[in-house]
Design a protein around this motif. Structure first.
Motif, PDB file in Angstrom:
ATOM      1  N   TYR A   1       0.809  -1.212   0.000  1.00 34.01           N
ATOM      2  CA  TYR A   1       0.000   0.000   0.000  1.00 34.01           C
ATOM      3  C   TYR A   1       0.848   1.270   0.000  1.00 34.01           C
ATOM      4  O   TYR A   1       0.329   2.385  -0.012  1.00 34.01           O
ATOM      5  N   ALA A   2       2.171   1.110   0.046  1.00 30.70           N
ATOM      6  CA  ALA A   2       3.077   2.261   0.025  1.00 30.70           C
ATOM      7  C   ALA A   2       4.423   1.853  -0.565  1.00 30.70           C
ATOM      8  O   ALA A   2       4.850   0.698  -0.413  1.00 30.70           O
TER       9      ALA A   2
ATOM     10  N   ILE B   1       6.315  11.086   6.689  1.00 28.53           N
ATOM     11  CA  ILE B   1       5.021  10.459   6.434  1.00 28.53           C
ATOM     12  C   ILE B   1       3.914  11.499   6.569  1.00 28.53           C
ATOM     13  O   ILE B   1       3.776  12.150   7.616  1.00 28.53           O
TER      14      ILE B   1
ATOM     15  N   GLY C   1       0.336  11.973   7.248  1.00 28.19           N
ATOM     16  CA  GLY C   1      -0.631  11.088   7.871  1.00 28.19           C
ATOM     17  C   GLY C   1      -2.073  11.268   7.444  1.00 28.19           C
ATOM     18  O   GLY C   1      -2.884  10.351   7.602  1.00 28.19           O
TER      19      GLY C   1
ATOM     20  N   SER D   1      -5.490  11.154   5.790  1.00 26.52           N
ATOM     21  CA  SER D   1      -6.190  10.187   4.928  1.00 26.52           C
ATOM     22  C   SER D   1      -5.611   8.772   4.990  1.00 26.52           C
ATOM     23  O   SER D   1      -6.179   7.850   4.405  1.00 26.52           O
ATOM     24  N   LYS D   2      -4.480   8.573   5.645  1.00 23.61           N
ATOM     25  CA  LYS D   2      -3.965   7.221   5.854  1.00 23.61           C
ATOM     26  C   LYS D   2      -4.621   6.631   7.099  1.00 23.61           C
ATOM     27  O   LYS D   2      -4.918   7.352   8.055  1.00 23.61           O
ATOM     28  N   THR D   3      -4.832   5.324   7.108  1.00 27.30           N
ATOM     29  CA  THR D   3      -5.381   4.672   8.293  1.00 27.30           C
ATOM     30  C   THR D   3      -4.285   4.545   9.344  1.00 27.30           C
ATOM     31  O   THR D   3      -3.094   4.542   9.018  1.00 27.30           O
TER      32      THR D   3
ATOM     33  N   GLN E   1      -2.008   1.719   8.448  1.00 28.17           N
ATOM     34  CA  GLN E   1      -1.062   2.021   7.373  1.00 28.17           C
ATOM     35  C   GLN E   1       0.114   2.844   7.887  1.00 28.17           C
ATOM     36  O   GLN E   1       1.275   2.566   7.553  1.00 28.17           O
ATOM     37  N   ILE E   2      -0.173   3.843   8.709  1.00 32.25           N
ATOM     38  CA  ILE E   2       0.898   4.682   9.254  1.00 32.25           C
ATOM     39  C   ILE E   2       1.843   3.861  10.114  1.00 32.25           C
ATOM     40  O   ILE E   2       3.065   3.959   9.994  1.00 32.25           O
TER      41      ILE E   2
ATOM     42  N   ILE F   1       4.055   1.702   7.884  1.00 31.02           N
ATOM     43  CA  ILE F   1       5.125   2.462   7.239  1.00 31.02           C
ATOM     44  C   ILE F   1       6.227   2.781   8.241  1.00 31.02           C
ATOM     45  O   ILE F   1       7.421   2.660   7.930  1.00 31.02           O
TER      46      ILE F   1
ATOM     47  N   ALA G   1      -3.870   7.361  15.163  1.00 34.37           N
ATOM     48  CA  ALA G   1      -2.636   6.976  14.478  1.00 34.37           C
ATOM     49  C   ALA G   1      -1.489   6.887  15.476  1.00 34.37           C
ATOM     50  O   ALA G   1      -0.660   5.973  15.412  1.00 34.37           O
TER      51      ALA G   1
END
Length: 249
Positions: A37-38, A54, A56, A58-60, A63-64, A67, A87
């Motif tokens: 996804y990244a 990063i 952040g 709009s990223k879940t 996901q953060i 990463i 997050a």
């Protein structure tokens, strides 16, 4: 990562057919790390002097955190902007030392470096208290990059005597970030009073006719004061990056 390419460079260094500086230059072109996804740019630090940051928004949280997990393999310090508290809770699971600055919505992993005294100062100046969240994004980003920051808040043109009371402090900086919403006039005023670069940041603060920061943006772009650069609306991070590059020169 292209293991064959990396191995070839290491072999050349070991047999003295390539010096270390040339090897580092070659490593700047290594590919990214694909985690589905990244695509993490693990070698941005080699190319630009700073690791990938990063974004952040709009990223879940998952996901953060994912990463961050992969970036930790290559980077001792990681910055996440526009991050939520959710997050942060997810990042703490993989990086317990992470800290969250709620006002600026920034997550930091790793220690902020102590700036060298001879390096100079970035002044972060706001028109109003309402502009402080964007200002703190700029200030914390600059500090994360190793810059010394002097905060001067709430000195807008509606009470311009407040600015004059702080002008010597502002003039002592090597780069000035001016952050203002509504009509955005502070950047032009400061630009006419100092001899160092001014980076203007319009904010989305203001009533309806400010059009979410567009009025301030246009005012700053149309400033009659010279030596002012303008970044996007609410882009404290971008202003700090530009200031840091100026300071490095």
């Amino acid at each position: 990562m292209d293991v064959t390419y990396l191995s070839d460079i290491l072999k050349k260094v070991s047999d003295n057919s390539m010096d270390v500086d040339t090897a580092l230059e070659s490593l700047k072109h290594l590919p990214y790390e694909d985690i589905g996804y990244a695509n993490i740019d693990q070698h941005r630090n080699l190319r630009t002097g700073e690791a990938e940051v990063i974004f952040g928004q709009s990223k879940t949280p998952e996901q953060i955190a994912g990463i961050v997990t992969h970036m930790m393999h290559e980077n001792a310090r990681i910055l996440v902007t526009r991050a939520s508290e959710e997050a942060y809770e997810a990042v703490k699971e993989v990086a317990p030392e992470a800290v969250y600055e709620k006002l600026s919505k920034i997550i930091m992993v790793g220690k902020i470096p102590v700036p060298k005294e001879e390096k100079g100062t970035i002044a972060v100046v706001t028109a109003g208290t309402s502009d402080i969240p964007v200002a703190e994004e700029a200030a914390l980003t600059a500090e994360f990059f190793g810059d010394k920051v002097d905060r001067v808040y709430d000195v807008g043109v509606a009470g311009i005597h407040r600015l004059f009371g702080k002008i010597d402090q502002i003039r002592s900086a090597d780069v000035i970030i001016v952050i203002a919403g509504m009509e955005g006039a502070l950047a032009s005023v400061v630009g006419g009073l100092v001899e160092v670069p001014v980076i203007a940041v319009p904010t989305s603060v203001g009533y309806g006719a400010s059009f979410g920061g567009l009025a301030a943006l246009l005012s700053m772009l149309n400033s009659c004061a010279n030596g002012i650069g303008v970044v996007n609306i609410d882009n404290g991070y971008g202003a700090a990056c530009l200031a840091n590059k100026i300071m490095k020169r």
